[in-house]
Structure formats: C-alpha cells, structure tokens
Motif scaffolding. Structure first.
Motif, mmCIF file in Angstrom:
data_model
loop_
_atom_site.group_PDB
_atom_site.id
_atom_site.type_symbol
_atom_site.label_atom_id
_atom_site.label_comp_id
_atom_site.label_asym_id
_atom_site.label_seq_id
_atom_site.Cartn_x
_atom_site.Cartn_y
_atom_site.Cartn_z
ATOM 1 N N ASP A 151 0.824 -1.215 0.000
ATOM 2 C CA ASP A 151 0.000 0.000 0.000
ATOM 3 C C ASP A 151 0.858 1.264 0.000
ATOM 4 O O ASP A 151 0.444 2.305 -0.501
ATOM 5 C CB ASP A 151 -0.919 0.045 1.226
ATOM 6 C CG ASP A 151 -2.078 -0.936 1.132
ATOM 7 O OD1 ASP A 151 -2.309 -1.506 0.043
ATOM 8 O OD2 ASP A 151 -2.744 -1.140 2.173
ATOM 9 N N ARG A 152 2.047 1.152 0.577
ATOM 10 C CA ARG A 152 2.957 2.294 0.665
ATOM 11 C C ARG A 152 4.016 2.288 -0.434
ATOM 12 O O ARG A 152 4.952 3.069 -0.423
ATOM 13 C CB ARG A 152 3.634 2.299 2.034
ATOM 14 C CG ARG A 152 2.664 2.768 3.102
ATOM 15 C CD ARG A 152 2.987 2.218 4.478
ATOM 16 N NE ARG A 152 2.017 2.725 5.448
ATOM 17 C CZ ARG A 152 0.752 2.298 5.553
ATOM 18 N NH1 ARG A 152 0.301 1.362 4.740
ATOM 19 N NH2 ARG A 152 -0.062 2.803 6.460
ATOM 20 N N ASN A 153 3.864 1.369 -1.394
ATOM 21 C CA ASN A 153 4.812 1.233 -2.501
ATOM 22 C C ASN A 153 6.248 1.106 -2.012
ATOM 23 O O ASN A 153 7.161 1.722 -2.563
ATOM 24 C CB ASN A 153 4.681 2.408 -3.479
ATOM 25 C CG ASN A 153 3.341 2.427 -4.160
ATOM 26 O OD1 ASN A 153 2.865 1.394 -4.632
ATOM 27 N ND2 ASN A 153 2.704 3.578 -4.182
ATOM 28 N N MET A 154 6.436 0.297 -0.975
ATOM 29 C CA MET A 154 7.771 0.083 -0.405
ATOM 30 C C MET A 154 8.289 -1.289 -0.816
ATOM 31 O O MET A 154 7.539 -2.269 -0.796
ATOM 32 C CB MET A 154 7.732 0.144 1.129
ATOM 33 C CG MET A 154 7.314 1.460 1.713
ATOM 34 S SD MET A 154 7.242 1.410 3.528
ATOM 35 C CE MET A 154 8.964 1.777 3.887
ATOM 36 N N THR A 155 9.557 -1.335 -1.161
ATOM 37 C CA THR A 155 10.204 -2.627 -1.351
ATOM 38 C C THR A 155 10.556 -3.165 0.033
ATOM 39 O O THR A 155 10.537 -2.436 1.026
ATOM 40 C CB THR A 155 11.494 -2.487 -2.181
ATOM 41 O OG1 THR A 155 12.435 -1.707 -1.421
ATOM 42 C CG2 THR A 155 11.225 -1.856 -3.531
ATOM 43 N N TRP A 156 10.916 -4.440 0.096
ATOM 44 C CA TRP A 156 11.344 -5.014 1.376
ATOM 45 C C TRP A 156 12.592 -4.300 1.878
ATOM 46 O O TRP A 156 12.724 -4.035 3.073
ATOM 47 C CB TRP A 156 11.581 -6.521 1.246
ATOM 48 C CG TRP A 156 10.301 -7.280 1.142
ATOM 49 C CD1 TRP A 156 9.792 -7.868 0.027
ATOM 50 C CD2 TRP A 156 9.344 -7.503 2.179
ATOM 51 N NE1 TRP A 156 8.574 -8.443 0.303
ATOM 52 C CE2 TRP A 156 8.283 -8.239 1.619
ATOM 53 C CE3 TRP A 156 9.280 -7.156 3.520
ATOM 54 C CZ2 TRP A 156 7.175 -8.637 2.370
ATOM 55 C CZ3 TRP A 156 8.169 -7.557 4.260
ATOM 56 C CH2 TRP A 156 7.143 -8.279 3.691
ATOM 57 N N ASN A 157 13.512 -3.971 0.967
ATOM 58 C CA ASN A 157 14.735 -3.269 1.378
ATOM 59 C C ASN A 157 14.430 -1.866 1.885
ATOM 60 O O ASN A 157 15.023 -1.415 2.861
ATOM 61 C CB ASN A 157 15.748 -3.212 0.237
ATOM 62 C CG ASN A 157 16.466 -4.527 0.046
ATOM 63 O OD1 ASN A 157 16.574 -5.328 0.965
ATOM 64 N ND2 ASN A 157 16.955 -4.759 -1.154
ATOM 65 N N ALA A 158 13.491 -1.178 1.239
ATOM 66 C CA ALA A 158 13.105 0.160 1.699
ATOM 67 C C ALA A 158 12.464 0.082 3.079
ATOM 68 O O ALA A 158 12.723 0.927 3.940
ATOM 69 C CB ALA A 158 12.159 0.815 0.707
ATOM 70 N N LEU A 159 11.649 -0.927 3.302
ATOM 71 C CA LEU A 159 11.031 -1.104 4.616
ATOM 72 C C LEU A 159 12.090 -1.380 5.677
ATOM 73 O O LEU A 159 12.058 -0.791 6.760
ATOM 74 C CB LEU A 159 9.999 -2.230 4.581
ATOM 75 C CG LEU A 159 9.379 -2.597 5.928
ATOM 76 C CD1 LEU A 159 8.763 -1.385 6.620
ATOM 77 C CD2 LEU A 159 8.353 -3.709 5.746
ATOM 78 N N ALA A 160 13.039 -2.245 5.361
ATOM 79 C CA ALA A 160 14.106 -2.546 6.310
ATOM 80 C C ALA A 160 14.887 -1.289 6.665
ATOM 81 O O ALA A 160 15.165 -1.021 7.845
ATOM 82 C CB ALA A 160 15.042 -3.621 5.748
ATOM 83 N N THR A 161 15.212 -0.498 5.665
ATOM 84 C CA THR A 161 15.946 0.744 5.891
ATOM 85 C C THR A 161 15.123 1.705 6.738
ATOM 86 O O THR A 161 15.627 2.279 7.706
ATOM 87 C CB THR A 161 16.316 1.407 4.546
ATOM 88 O OG1 THR A 161 17.154 0.500 3.807
ATOM 89 C CG2 THR A 161 17.048 2.713 4.758
ATOM 90 N N SER A 162 13.863 1.874 6.395
ATOM 91 C CA SER A 162 12.985 2.780 7.123
ATOM 92 C C SER A 162 12.794 2.341 8.579
ATOM 93 O O SER A 162 12.725 3.169 9.479
ATOM 94 C CB SER A 162 11.630 2.857 6.419
ATOM 95 O OG SER A 162 10.761 3.714 7.099
ATOM 96 N N ALA A 163 12.711 1.029 8.788
ATOM 97 C CA ALA A 163 12.512 0.488 10.133
ATOM 98 C C ALA A 163 13.816 0.399 10.925
ATOM 99 O O ALA A 163 13.794 0.223 12.132
ATOM 100 C CB ALA A 163 11.866 -0.894 10.043
ATOM 101 N N GLY A 164 14.946 0.492 10.220
ATOM 102 C CA GLY A 164 16.235 0.394 10.896
ATOM 103 C C GLY A 164 16.581 -1.019 11.317
ATOM 104 O O GLY A 164 17.225 -1.247 12.339
ATOM 105 N N ILE A 165 16.131 -1.982 10.513
ATOM 106 C CA ILE A 165 16.457 -3.380 10.792
ATOM 107 C C ILE A 165 17.132 -3.994 9.567
ATOM 108 O O ILE A 165 17.041 -3.463 8.469
ATOM 109 C CB ILE A 165 15.213 -4.201 11.190
ATOM 110 C CG1 ILE A 165 14.163 -4.197 10.076
ATOM 111 C CG2 ILE A 165 14.612 -3.696 12.496
ATOM 112 C CD1 ILE A 165 12.961 -5.067 10.377
ATOM 113 N N ALA A 166 17.788 -5.101 9.784
ATOM 114 C CA ALA A 166 18.493 -5.769 8.695
ATOM 115 C C ALA A 166 17.491 -6.357 7.705
ATOM 116 O O ALA A 166 16.469 -6.931 8.118
ATOM 117 C CB ALA A 166 19.381 -6.881 9.246
ATOM 118 N N PRO A 167 17.767 -6.226 6.403
ATOM 119 C CA PRO A 167 16.889 -6.850 5.409
ATOM 120 C C PRO A 167 16.719 -8.350 5.656
ATOM 121 O O PRO A 167 15.652 -8.909 5.400
ATOM 122 C CB PRO A 167 17.596 -6.589 4.079
ATOM 123 C CG PRO A 167 18.411 -5.360 4.316
ATOM 124 C CD PRO A 167 18.845 -5.454 5.763
ATOM 125 N N SER A 168 17.754 -8.982 6.199
ATOM 126 C CA SER A 168 17.668 -10.419 6.470
ATOM 127 C C SER A 168 16.607 -10.731 7.526
ATOM 128 O O SER A 168 16.001 -11.800 7.495
ATOM 129 C CB SER A 168 19.026 -10.972 6.903
ATOM 130 O OG SER A 168 19.465 -10.335 8.092
#
Length: 80
Positions: free
Chosen positions: A17-34
C-alpha cells in the motif's frame, strides 16, 4: 492459518500500500533486510512484538492499525 502467516500477510499488504520494497522497509525500520526476509520466508516463525512494532514504525502505522484488520478479529489463542 497460523498467526505468523496473518502477520506476514498484513505486513506485505501495508508495505505494498505504501509502494515500499522489502529493502526500503528494512531501511525505514532500521532493521536488517535479512530480518524481514527470515520472517517473510518462514525462517522466523515467531516474530516478537518489538520487531513487529519496529516494522510498523518503518511503515508509519501504529500497532493498533496493524492489528485492526479483519483477519485478526477472530483469532483464538494458540496453545502448543
């Protein structure tokens, strides 16, 4: 459906809904993509509430908003 599967489905719905990739979400949340990858791929079958809160923060939603979805309305406590 297991609770974790509902969490994954909701997380994916909000992310899209927010047009975020998983990597963008990880960056925004401050957590590792893994971390997200492990949750999404089922390697982490019990993401903690702190992790879910961090992910919610990355998407700009509250825990209340996250869990205010029809799929969570009739969940029964899982006892193992």
């Amino acid at each position: 459906m297991a609770t974790v599967d509902l969490v994954i489905r909701r997380m994916d719905e909000l992310r899209r809904d927010r047009n975020m990739t998983w990597n963008a979400l990880a960056t925004s949340a401050g957590i590792a993509p893994s971390t997200l990858k492990n949750i999404y791929n089922g390697k982490s079958r019990n993401p903690g509430i702190v992790t879910i809160k961090t992910i919610c923060d990355g998407m700009g939603v509250s825990l209340f908003e996250f869990f205010s979805a029809p799929e969570f309305d009739n969940l029964e406590q899982e006892i193992k």
